[in-house]
Design a protein around this motif. Structure first.
Motif, PDB file in Angstrom:
ATOM      1  N   PRO A 196      -1.197 -33.348 102.224  1.00 34.10           N
ATOM      2  CA  PRO A 196      -0.256 -34.131 101.536  1.00 34.10           C
ATOM      3  C   PRO A 196      -1.015 -34.646 100.109  1.00 34.10           C
ATOM      4  CG  PRO A 196      -0.751 -35.322 103.305  1.00 34.10           C
ATOM      5  CD  PRO A 196      -1.611 -33.903 103.488  1.00 34.10           C
ATOM      6  N   ASN A 197      -0.093 -34.888  99.166  1.00 36.31           N
ATOM      7  CA  ASN A 197      -0.566 -35.425  97.808  1.00 36.31           C
ATOM      8  C   ASN A 197      -0.479 -37.124  98.020  1.00 36.31           C
ATOM      9  OD1 ASN A 197       2.153 -36.520  97.314  1.00 36.31           O
ATOM     10  ND2 ASN A 197       2.486 -34.601  96.375  1.00 36.31           N
ATOM     11  N   SER A 225       1.404 -42.028 100.633  1.00 32.59           N
ATOM     12  CA  SER A 225       1.491 -43.363 100.409  1.00 32.59           C
ATOM     13  C   SER A 225       3.047 -43.531 100.827  1.00 32.59           C
ATOM     14  CB  SER A 225       1.326 -43.765  98.895  1.00 32.59           C
ATOM     15  OG  SER A 225      -0.190 -43.716  98.548  1.00 32.59           O
ATOM     16  N   LEU A 226       4.062 -43.072 100.598  1.00 32.30           N
ATOM     17  CA  LEU A 226       5.279 -43.021 100.933  1.00 32.30           C
ATOM     18  C   LEU A 226       5.499 -43.073 102.506  1.00 32.30           C
ATOM     19  CD1 LEU A 226       7.222 -41.181  98.137  1.00 32.30           C
ATOM     20  CD2 LEU A 226       7.021 -43.823  98.329  1.00 32.30           C
ATOM     21  N   PRO A 277      -7.084 -44.315  99.808  1.00 39.80           N
ATOM     22  CA  PRO A 277      -6.254 -45.547  99.554  1.00 39.80           C
ATOM     23  C   PRO A 277      -4.611 -45.566  99.983  1.00 39.80           C
ATOM     24  CG  PRO A 277      -7.311 -44.811  97.607  1.00 39.80           C
ATOM     25  CD  PRO A 277      -7.155 -43.571  98.454  1.00 39.80           C
ATOM     26  N   SER A 278      -4.121 -44.316 100.383  1.00 41.39           N
ATOM     27  CA  SER A 278      -2.739 -44.256 100.705  1.00 41.39           C
ATOM     28  C   SER A 278      -2.288 -45.157 101.593  1.00 41.39           C
ATOM     29  CB  SER A 278      -2.397 -42.825 101.017  1.00 41.39           C
ATOM     30  OG  SER A 278      -3.099 -42.473 102.300  1.00 41.39           O
ATOM     31  N   ALA A 279      -3.116 -45.463 102.656  1.00 42.57           N
ATOM     32  CA  ALA A 279      -2.583 -46.605 103.886  1.00 42.57           C
ATOM     33  C   ALA A 279      -2.428 -47.826 103.093  1.00 42.57           C
ATOM     34  CB  ALA A 279      -3.800 -46.494 104.998  1.00 42.57           C
TER      35      ALA A 279
END
Length: 280
Positions: A31-32, A37-38, A128-130
């Motif tokens: 996943p990008n 992030s979403l 950093p997505s979390a």
């Protein structure tokens, strides 16, 4: 009567058996950054669904703040609560929303103590997505709090000079700053040891910023030494920007300064947060 012992034989599955068990085809793509992030943002909203009491601070608290300060100071400062409400409501909206940004750090600290983020860091996703997703989820809380206050204000007699677009523009500026400001609390959530520590430090920072500003009174009525702090306070710039946009006469200077402060907050505290997150 003797019994023969059958030696144990290790079972080695054949390639055909493994092929029927394992999913055929190519591995799904990684996943990008935005998608990851979403997804984490959706997780934050699901937490609200399962524990709706979390919305108390974005519904009851803003209503209490609006009613209390309108009728407590309105008659003394502006002659009537309705007249004071025209000045107060954008400021009390800013105060209420900025206050609840601290729960970003509190929630992060709680998840870390439970070991949730240790599992997140093992996933093959953008690191950093979390954290970004967690703040994305909190944007819903900010919007809800702002809309609740605006609704209460309209019922009490507040009338934005900029109309619907002015009100929505003021809320958009407030949510943008709150997103940037939330990175301050993510850093606190990582460096402090308990959620009570995060909340205590957050209140120590937020109370001077919100009350020593132009939220409740015109800064020109304050002593000169206090005006010097109020003039550089980012909450002052935020209130001036939101208030002017809602009035239909945007303060370009205040909005520009606020956007630069928001960018600086993301760059500085985003960097500090990720540095601490990677080393924790």
């Amino acid at each position: 009567m003797s019994t023969a012992t059958v030696p144990a034989v290790d079972y080695v599955p054949s390639a055909e058996v493994l092929g029927t068990v394992l999913a055929p085809g190519n591995r799904p793509p990684r996943p990008n950054a935005l998608s990851a992030s979403l997804t984490f943002g959706w997780r934050a909203m699901l937490k609200i669904k399962h524990v709706p009491e979390q919305l108390f601070d974005v519904t009851a608290f803003p209503i209490i703040m609006t009613l209390m300060f309108t009728y407590l100071f309105g008659g003394a400062l502006a002659g009537s609560p309705r007249e004071y409400l025209q000045y107060l409501l954008p400021g009390i909206m800013v105060t209420s929303v900025v206050m609840i940004t601290m729960y970003t750090g509190v929630g992060l600290n709680t998840d870390i103590e439970k070991g949730v983020f240790d599992r997140f860091r093992t996933l093959p996703v953008w690191r950093p997505s979390a954290l970004v997703g967690m703040i994305f989820g909190d944007l819903l809380r900010y919007v809800l709090a702002a809309l609740v206050i605006l609704t209460v204000g309209l019922v009490l007699g507040f009338r934005p000079g900029g109309g619907v677009l002015g009100a929505l523009g003021g809320i958009a500026l407030l949510v943008l700053f709150s997103f940037a400001f939330s990175w301050v609390w993510t850093w606190f959530g990582l460096i402090l040891r308990s959620e009570k520590s995060v909340m205590g430090v957050s209140m120590l920072v937020l109370f001077p910023l919100t009350f020593l500003s132009n939220v409740f009174v015109d800064p020109t009525t304050m002593p000169g030494w206090l005006q010097a702090f109020v003039d550089v306070n980012p909450i002052t710039h935020l209130v001036a920007g939101v208030r002017s946009i809602m009035a239909g006469d945007p303060d370009v200077g205040a909005v520009t300064i606020l956007l630069l402060e928001s960018l600086a907050s993301v760059l500085i505290f985003g960097y500090l947060t990720m540095r601490r997150y990677n080393r924790r």
